[in-house]
Every structure is written in C-alpha cells, then in structure tokens.
Design a protein around this motif. Structure first.
Motif, PDB file in Angstrom:
ATOM      1  N   LEU A  40       0.801  -1.290   0.076  1.00 27.83           N
ATOM      2  CA  LEU A  40      -0.020   0.017  -0.050  1.00 27.83           C
ATOM      3  C   LEU A  40       1.001   1.132  -0.042  1.00 27.83           C
ATOM      4  O   LEU A  40       1.802   1.299   0.944  1.00 27.83           O
ATOM      5  CB  LEU A  40      -0.871   0.080   1.257  1.00 27.83           C
ATOM      6  N   GLY A  41       0.742   2.277  -1.019  1.00 28.51           N
ATOM      7  CA  GLY A  41       1.358   3.421  -0.994  1.00 28.51           C
ATOM      8  C   GLY A  41       2.805   3.122  -1.518  1.00 28.51           C
ATOM      9  O   GLY A  41       3.950   3.541  -0.724  1.00 28.51           O
ATOM     10  N   TYR A  42       2.982   2.290  -2.589  1.00 29.14           N
ATOM     11  CA  TYR A  42       4.436   1.993  -2.738  1.00 29.14           C
ATOM     12  C   TYR A  42       5.357   3.161  -3.289  1.00 29.14           C
ATOM     13  O   TYR A  42       6.600   2.880  -3.376  1.00 29.14           O
ATOM     14  CB  TYR A  42       4.553   0.853  -3.810  1.00 29.14           C
ATOM     15  N   GLY A  43       4.756   4.223  -3.557  1.00 27.79           N
ATOM     16  CA  GLY A  43       5.263   5.395  -4.072  1.00 27.79           C
ATOM     17  C   GLY A  43       5.687   5.558  -5.595  1.00 27.79           C
ATOM     18  O   GLY A  43       4.770   5.268  -6.548  1.00 27.79           O
ATOM     19  N   ALA A  44       6.285   6.478  -5.799  1.00 29.05           N
ATOM     20  CA  ALA A  44       6.659   6.998  -7.441  1.00 29.05           C
ATOM     21  C   ALA A  44       7.252   5.880  -8.007  1.00 29.05           C
ATOM     22  O   ALA A  44       7.239   5.946  -9.458  1.00 29.05           O
ATOM     23  CB  ALA A  44       7.630   8.360  -7.285  1.00 29.05           C
ATOM     24  N   ALA A  45       7.823   4.902  -7.473  1.00 29.69           N
ATOM     25  CA  ALA A  45       8.477   3.886  -8.305  1.00 29.69           C
ATOM     26  C   ALA A  45       8.072   2.491  -7.838  1.00 29.69           C
ATOM     27  O   ALA A  45       7.752   2.487  -6.561  1.00 29.69           O
ATOM     28  CB  ALA A  45      10.102   3.937  -8.390  1.00 29.69           C
ATOM     29  N   PRO A  46       7.944   1.504  -8.427  1.00 27.85           N
ATOM     30  CA  PRO A  46       7.189   0.186  -8.125  1.00 27.85           C
ATOM     31  C   PRO A  46       8.575  -0.647  -7.427  1.00 27.85           C
ATOM     32  O   PRO A  46       8.059  -1.901  -7.358  1.00 27.85           O
ATOM     33  CB  PRO A  46       6.799  -0.511  -9.442  1.00 27.85           C
ATOM     34  N   TRP A  47       9.629  -0.499  -7.020  1.00 26.30           N
ATOM     35  CA  TRP A  47      10.753  -1.247  -6.524  1.00 26.30           C
ATOM     36  C   TRP A  47      10.408  -2.034  -5.346  1.00 26.30           C
ATOM     37  O   TRP A  47      10.482  -3.280  -5.309  1.00 26.30           O
ATOM     38  CB  TRP A  47      11.920  -0.432  -5.973  1.00 26.30           C
ATOM     39  N   THR A  48       9.562  -1.260  -4.323  1.00 30.14           N
ATOM     40  CA  THR A  48       9.288  -2.172  -3.062  1.00 30.14           C
ATOM     41  C   THR A  48       8.109  -3.238  -3.328  1.00 30.14           C
ATOM     42  O   THR A  48       8.109  -4.362  -2.785  1.00 30.14           O
ATOM     43  CB  THR A  48       8.559  -1.317  -1.863  1.00 30.14           C
ATOM     44  N   ALA A  49       7.190  -3.079  -4.503  1.00 26.48           N
ATOM     45  CA  ALA A  49       6.118  -4.256  -4.802  1.00 26.48           C
ATOM     46  C   ALA A  49       6.863  -5.212  -5.545  1.00 26.48           C
ATOM     47  O   ALA A  49       6.610  -6.315  -5.290  1.00 26.48           O
ATOM     48  CB  ALA A  49       5.276  -3.630  -5.382  1.00 26.48           C
ATOM     49  N   VAL A  50       8.019  -4.857  -6.357  1.00 29.97           N
ATOM     50  CA  VAL A  50       8.655  -5.823  -7.034  1.00 29.97           C
ATOM     51  C   VAL A  50       9.250  -6.670  -6.037  1.00 29.97           C
ATOM     52  O   VAL A  50       9.623  -8.084  -5.998  1.00 29.97           O
ATOM     53  CB  VAL A  50       9.682  -5.488  -8.306  1.00 29.97           C
ATOM     54  N   GLU A  51      10.085  -6.238  -5.087  1.00 30.34           N
ATOM     55  CA  GLU A  51      10.996  -6.955  -3.998  1.00 30.34           C
ATOM     56  C   GLU A  51       9.972  -7.684  -3.053  1.00 30.34           C
ATOM     57  O   GLU A  51      10.367  -8.738  -3.027  1.00 30.34           O
ATOM     58  CB  GLU A  51      11.838  -5.897  -3.189  1.00 30.34           C
ATOM     59  N   LEU A  52       8.986  -7.127  -2.740  1.00 24.88           N
ATOM     60  CA  LEU A  52       8.144  -7.908  -1.944  1.00 24.88           C
ATOM     61  C   LEU A  52       7.701  -9.130  -2.605  1.00 24.88           C
ATOM     62  O   LEU A  52       7.580 -10.297  -1.943  1.00 24.88           O
ATOM     63  CB  LEU A  52       7.014  -6.996  -1.585  1.00 24.88           C
ATOM     64  N   LEU A  53       7.210  -9.079  -3.826  1.00 19.99           N
ATOM     65  CA  LEU A  53       6.929 -10.272  -4.428  1.00 19.99           C
ATOM     66  C   LEU A  53       8.051 -11.348  -4.433  1.00 19.99           C
ATOM     67  O   LEU A  53       7.880 -12.639  -4.064  1.00 19.99           O
ATOM     68  CB  LEU A  53       6.576 -10.153  -6.086  1.00 19.99           C
ATOM     69  N   GLN A  54       9.259 -10.940  -4.773  1.00 16.49           N
ATOM     70  CA  GLN A  54      10.461 -11.832  -4.736  1.00 16.49           C
ATOM     71  C   GLN A  54      10.777 -12.279  -3.501  1.00 16.49           C
ATOM     72  O   GLN A  54      10.875 -13.795  -3.396  1.00 16.49           O
ATOM     73  CB  GLN A  54      11.858 -11.128  -5.199  1.00 16.49           C
ATOM     74  N   ARG A  55      10.512 -11.749  -2.530  1.00 14.01           N
ATOM     75  CA  ARG A  55      10.926 -12.129  -1.096  1.00 14.01           C
ATOM     76  C   ARG A  55       9.905 -13.073  -0.376  1.00 14.01           C
ATOM     77  O   ARG A  55       9.971 -14.030   0.168  1.00 14.01           O
ATOM     78  CB  ARG A  55      10.999 -10.888  -0.140  1.00 14.01           C
ATOM     79  N   LEU A  56       8.523 -12.648  -0.812  1.00 16.69           N
ATOM     80  CA  LEU A  56       7.576 -13.536  -0.204  1.00 16.69           C
ATOM     81  C   LEU A  56       7.618 -15.094  -0.915  1.00 16.69           C
ATOM     82  O   LEU A  56       7.459 -16.140  -0.206  1.00 16.69           O
ATOM     83  CB  LEU A  56       6.129 -12.925  -0.494  1.00 16.69           C
ATOM     84  N   ARG A  57       7.980 -14.954  -2.074  1.00 18.82           N
ATOM     85  CA  ARG A  57       7.731 -16.207  -2.927  1.00 18.82           C
ATOM     86  C   ARG A  57       9.048 -17.114  -2.567  1.00 18.82           C
ATOM     87  O   ARG A  57       8.886 -18.210  -2.958  1.00 18.82           O
ATOM     88  CB  ARG A  57       7.862 -15.990  -4.598  1.00 18.82           C
ATOM     89  N   THR A  58       9.898 -16.622  -1.713  1.00 19.23           N
ATOM     90  CA  THR A  58      11.010 -17.572  -1.263  1.00 19.23           C
ATOM     91  C   THR A  58      10.304 -18.435  -0.303  1.00 19.23           C
ATOM     92  O   THR A  58      10.930 -19.470   0.055  1.00 19.23           O
ATOM     93  CB  THR A  58      12.354 -16.763  -0.716  1.00 19.23           C
ATOM     94  N   VAL A  59       9.274 -17.839   0.482  1.00 19.06           N
ATOM     95  CA  VAL A  59       8.759 -18.907   1.481  1.00 19.06           C
ATOM     96  C   VAL A  59       7.514 -19.338   0.992  1.00 19.06           C
ATOM     97  O   VAL A  59       6.742 -20.108   1.776  1.00 19.06           O
ATOM     98  CB  VAL A  59       8.780 -18.096   3.089  1.00 19.06           C
ATOM     99  N   ALA A  60       6.831 -18.579   0.320  1.00 19.52           N
ATOM    100  CA  ALA A  60       5.394 -19.025  -0.228  1.00 19.52           C
ATOM    101  C   ALA A  60       5.207 -18.703  -1.457  1.00 19.52           C
ATOM    102  O   ALA A  60       4.946 -17.804  -2.247  1.00 19.52           O
ATOM    103  CB  ALA A  60       4.258 -18.135   0.474  1.00 19.52           C
ATOM    104  N   PRO A  61       5.666 -19.700  -2.466  1.00 21.21           N
ATOM    105  CA  PRO A  61       5.506 -19.533  -3.837  1.00 21.21           C
ATOM    106  C   PRO A  61       4.373 -19.234  -4.850  1.00 21.21           C
ATOM    107  O   PRO A  61       4.385 -18.527  -5.913  1.00 21.21           O
ATOM    108  CB  PRO A  61       6.157 -20.859  -4.465  1.00 21.21           C
ATOM    109  N   ARG A  62       3.299 -19.451  -4.205  1.00 24.24           N
ATOM    110  CA  ARG A  62       1.923 -19.138  -4.706  1.00 24.24           C
ATOM    111  C   ARG A  62       1.566 -17.783  -4.353  1.00 24.24           C
ATOM    112  O   ARG A  62       0.436 -17.263  -4.995  1.00 24.24           O
ATOM    113  CB  ARG A  62       0.975 -20.155  -4.483  1.00 24.24           C
ATOM    114  N   THR A  63       2.338 -16.871  -3.819  1.00 21.77           N
ATOM    115  CA  THR A  63       1.712 -15.519  -3.268  1.00 21.77           C
ATOM    116  C   THR A  63       1.555 -14.637  -4.490  1.00 21.77           C
ATOM    117  O   THR A  63       2.321 -14.509  -5.394  1.00 21.77           O
ATOM    118  CB  THR A  63       2.567 -15.026  -2.339  1.00 21.77           C
ATOM    119  N   ARG A  64       0.746 -13.511  -4.532  1.00 20.71           N
ATOM    120  CA  ARG A  64       0.610 -12.745  -5.551  1.00 20.71           C
ATOM    121  C   ARG A  64       0.507 -11.481  -4.678  1.00 20.71           C
ATOM    122  O   ARG A  64       0.171 -11.551  -3.521  1.00 20.71           O
ATOM    123  CB  ARG A  64      -1.081 -12.761  -6.185  1.00 20.71           C
TER     124      ARG A  64
END
Length: 261
Positions: A40-64
């Motif tokens: 929520l409120g990732y800002g002017a660039a999408p980096w934090t959302a991209v990184e969140l997906l990468q990190r969550l999928r290391t422990v839960a591969p089906r996460t969106r």
C-alpha cells in the motif's frame, strides 16, 4: 481514501521489514490456496512491490502481490512492471480488491497524517484483512516507518483484531544507542516519546541495558545487542528470541508500549 504521499523510495529500502514478514507470516501465506499481499502506497517507483513479491515467494511460492497507489500517474508508471503474480491498482485505504488479503504492508504511508487519524486508518485496513479461523490468525497489517536507505525501521503489526506487536529493527553498525530509533517511530508512537509514556520508558531502559552491555562490544556489536535485549526481557514483554535478535531486531507486545490516554 487517503492523500498522496511524497512517494520517495529506494531499492532495498524495506528489506528489514520484508525479512521479518517472511519469518513470522510465511507459514500463513504458504497455507493459503490464494495468498494475496498488498503493498500500500508503494510510491513514485514500483521497486518495493517488485521486491516484496520476490521475497515472499522464497517462503510462499504461490503468493500474489498487488501494489496499490492513490496517485493514478504512479499506477500508470508501474504497469510496465506487471508480471505473473504482480499487479498494480489505483486506490487507497479502502484496498480495492475483491478478496481480503493475507498481508497489507504500509511503509512510510501514515508519516504525513495526524496522530488522531491513525486509529481510524488502522481499523479500516484491519477490516480488509483475511479473517481469523480455526487454523489461522488471519491477515497481517504491517505499518511503520524507516529511513531513506532502510538502516533503521520501526513498525506495528496488527491482525483483524487490532495491534499486536511493535518491532524495532536496525543495521547494528549504524547505531550509537537504541534510542536512535526514536526518530523512526510510527505515527501512533512518535509524538509519545516523552516522559510518562511507555515508549519513552522502553527506550530509556533499552539505552541503560545497552550501556550495561558495553563489555560485550569486544565480541562485536551483535553480541552487545543480544545481551541488551536479554536484559530487557526482565521488565518488558519481548515476544521473539535470539534468532531475531541476531538480525538487529526486537519485538515487544503492543499493550506494553501503547499510548496512555
């Protein structure tokens, strides 16, 4: 619902928060058939959302992951980064998704709001979380503040029932004393760092424990932090253990630090 933030962000800024989320909430995400997380409120660039997906999928591969921003221009700028499991939506605190997410991360969002507005925002976001059930505590809202490059971070974790814990996390090499983290307290606490308030007493005791642990500095700053936190447990309800302390973290029950009045 909400107002546009400054939108400043940097790659890897939220790594400490993400590391904690994967450790404490990864099992909930893995158990879900369709785990959805919101940045929520990732800002002017999408980096934090991209990184969140990468990190969550290391422990839960089906996460969106769905990045939600109140500024339409930022959503349009992020759309080229969409991929399988990652989407961007225009919206705010109403969380414009058909499903109720298992995770909402709101980093550096409430900093610009008034303290009196925090409880209402928390309640609205918690109401959008996946509910608790027999084998699940439900969704998790993580709301907090960090510095520009993510060395110091403090966040509150909330479930559908409300606030649960407060976590202090830092790059230990950047720390002079634990109370340096006071400048990154979330909006609900930052104005309460004054005598007579629990969070002020906690940081005072943390500084005292840090000073008493100075001899452990000869073994490294990590050992000094671990010793200081261990001493804190005598008087404060610390909820985690050495595994998290070694990461430069400590988590305390919300009720012990909640504002008075």
């Amino acid at each position: 619902m909400g107002t546009v933030t400054r939108g400043t962000t940097n790659p890897n800024r939220l790594r400490r928060m993400d590391r904690w989320i994967t450790a404490v909430h990864g099992a909930e995400l893995r158990r879900a058939d369709d785990a959805v997380a919101v940045d929520l409120g990732y800002g002017a660039a999408p980096w934090t959302a991209v990184e969140l997906l990468q990190r969550l999928r290391t422990v839960a591969p089906r996460t969106r992951v769905v990045g939600v921003e109140i500024d339409p221009a930022r959503v349009a700028a992020a759309r080229p980064y969409e991929r399988e499991g990652l989407a961007f939506r225009h919206g705010g605190f109403e969380i414009p998704l058909p499903e109720r997410p298992l995770l909402i991360r709101a980093a550096n969002v409430l900093r610009q709001y008034e303290e009196a507005e925090v409880a209402e925002v928390w309640a609205r976001l918690c109401a959008r979380l996946a509910p608790a059930c027999a084998d699940s505590r439900g969704g998790l809202l993580v709301e907090g503040t960090c510095d520009e490059i993510g060395r110091r971070h403090v966040w509150v974790a909330l479930g559908p029932e409300g606030p649960r814990t407060v976590t202090f996390a830092t790059r230990l090499g950047s720390l002079d004393r634990p109370s340096d983290l006071a400048e990154r307290l979330p909006k609900a606490l930052i104005h309460r760092n004054v005598p007579g308030e629990p969070v002020h007493a906690f940081l005072r005791d943390f500084d005292r424990a840090w000073a008493a642990a100075a001899p452990y500095a000869s073994y490294g700053v990590r050992q000094r932090w671990i010793r200081a936190v261990r001493d804190l447990t005598a008087d404060w309800p610390v909820t985690d253990g050495v595994t998290r302390w070694r990461q430069g973290e400590v988590t305390v029950r919300w009720g012990a630090l909640a504002p008075r009045g």
